[in-house]
Design an enzyme around this catalytic site. Structure first.
Site, mmCIF file in Angstrom:
data_model
loop_
_atom_site.group_PDB
_atom_site.id
_atom_site.type_symbol
_atom_site.label_atom_id
_atom_site.label_comp_id
_atom_site.label_asym_id
_atom_site.label_seq_id
_atom_site.Cartn_x
_atom_site.Cartn_y
_atom_site.Cartn_z
ATOM 1 N N CYS A 136 0.810 -1.222 0.000
ATOM 2 C CA CYS A 136 0.000 0.000 0.000
ATOM 3 C C CYS A 136 0.840 1.267 0.000
ATOM 4 O O CYS A 136 0.317 2.357 -0.271
ATOM 5 C CB CYS A 136 -0.967 -0.007 1.189
ATOM 6 N N TYR A 137 2.122 1.137 0.325
ATOM 7 C CA TYR A 137 3.029 2.289 0.295
ATOM 8 C C TYR A 137 4.280 1.898 -0.495
ATOM 9 O O TYR A 137 5.328 1.588 0.065
ATOM 10 C CB TYR A 137 3.428 2.715 1.714
#
Length: 397
Positions: A136-137
């Site tokens: 997600c990052y």
């Protein structure tokens, strides 16, 4: 008896009577506590001094693709990134990472406090971040410049400010010492004190009856609040008959929006061979609810004492040369074992008075209302050393 609601109503109508702490001390013998309590609605106090247990929380806003920051520097000063993807905490005393580059000698004397002060002044600051790549990052790094206007949140959160009294530092050894009070010359060559004495905010509310959690304050030229007790909060310190502590007592944790602050009142400083700190202006209003509050605000420098501590002994518990009054300290000279020693304040007494004047002006304009404390500050905290050894004798009965 008055209430804060009644005082705020008068402030809103610009009819409140506000005196600085100096005005109260000048008039108290002439008018008496009862008369001043009848006439005055708010007493303003202030301080401008190094407050090294300070720092700033910043939310940078998400990048695209997003990054979960693992390590970060702001103008070369490391910031803590351990509690959110793009949330940072920048400590005032954090030293710059210094690699010895040519032309960068002056950067050794910079730290978190200077970066905080630069941001408040509207300057651009370089941001370098290394990411922890996740699904997600996914971003691995980020290099940009930021200002206070290009980030979401920027506020001070200071774990320990506004000591209620402190110590006087001297050096009985044979070499110079570089301390958080500044340089101390050998063989009692000088003395340094940090508190402003009778005009200091917490010395005018010694039992913490008027100042509590949720109290609105003037912080760095903007609005702030008492967030909690400060670290090393020590209200059980031994006290004089007038209830002022003999040595370090209560402390406050403070919070405020740095985007509203004025660089005049938030400045980075550096102590040679010790490190950076933050010079910060803090103004605290004391609501005049009764005559007892006025009586406590009448304390004078001759009635407040601090211990003279010898920093040449490299221990937590250091010997003292007894107690000295702030009247003696402010004279510029004190006597230690028959020797005359020059003495200087670490705090700016002039600027501390200016803070109380600025706060008074804000209340007079109807721009600063008082708040009720949501909880009182604890009065039962003792100072517990890490090794749990016996307290210094000066702190005992």
């Amino acid at each position: 008896m008055k209430t804060i609601a009644e005082i705020n109503d008068k402030i809103s109508r610009r009819q409140a009577v506000v005196w600085t702490i100096d005005e109260v001390k000048t008039k108290i013998d002439e008018l008496g506590c009862d008369k001043i309590a009848e006439l005055v609605d708010v007493i303003t106090t202030g301080s401008f001094e190094p407050m090294e247990s300070s720092g700033a929380i910043l939310n940078l806003g998400h990048t695209d693709p997003p990054i979960k920051i693992r390590s970060c520097t702001l103008d070369g000063v490391p910031a803590y990134a351990g509690f959110g993807a793009v949330d940072l905490y920048l400590g005032a005393t954090q030293l710059v990472d210094y690699a010895g580059e040519i032309g960068d000698e002056d950067r050794k004397e910079r730290g978190g406090a200077h970066v905080i002060a630069d941001l408040i002044a509207g300057k651009s600051v370089n941001l370098r971040a290394i990411g922890q790549a996740t699904d997600c990052y996914p971003r691995a790094s980020f290099d940009t410049t930021i200002t206070k206007d290009t980030i979401n949140q920027f506020y001070l959160y200071n774990p320990r400010n506004l000591y209620q009294n402190f110590i006087v530092g001297v050096n009985g050894g044979d070499r110079p010492l570089y301390t958080y009070l500044g340089p101390l010359q050998p063989r009692l060559g000088n003395a340094v004190y940090s508190n402003t004495g009778a005009i200091s905010p917490l010395l005018n509310d010694p039992d913490l009856d008027a100042i509590g959690i949720g109290t609105r304050i003037w912080l760095g030229g903007g609005i702030g609040y008492v967030a909690w007790e400060g670290t090393q909060h020590f209200p059980l310190q031994k006290r004089a008959e007038n209830r002022t502590p003999i040595g370090p007592g209560a402390t406050l944790a403070l919070i405020g929006d740095a985007k509203q602050m004025d660089s005049k009142w938030v400045r980075g400083c550096y102590f040679k061979n010790y490190g950076p700190s933050l010079m910060l202006g803090v103004g605290v209003p004391i609501p005049v609810l009764n005559a007892e509050i006025v009586a406590k605000c009448g304390v004078q420098d001759r009635q407040i004492v601090a211990p003279i501590v010898d920093f040449s002994i490299p221990r937590r518990v250091r010997p003292t040369f007894g107690l000295v009054s702030y009247e003696q300290l402010k004279s510029g000279k004190i006597k230690i074992e028959g020797k005359t020693v020059r003495v200087a304040p670490l705090a700016s007494i002039y600027r501390s008075r200016q803070v109380s004047i600025e706060l008074k002006a804000a209340i007079d304009r109807g721009e600063f209302l008082l708040t009720e404390a949501v909880a009182m500050l604890p009065k039962d905290r003792a100072f517990i050393p890490q090794d749990r050894r016996q307290m210094p004798s000066l702190l005992e009965d």
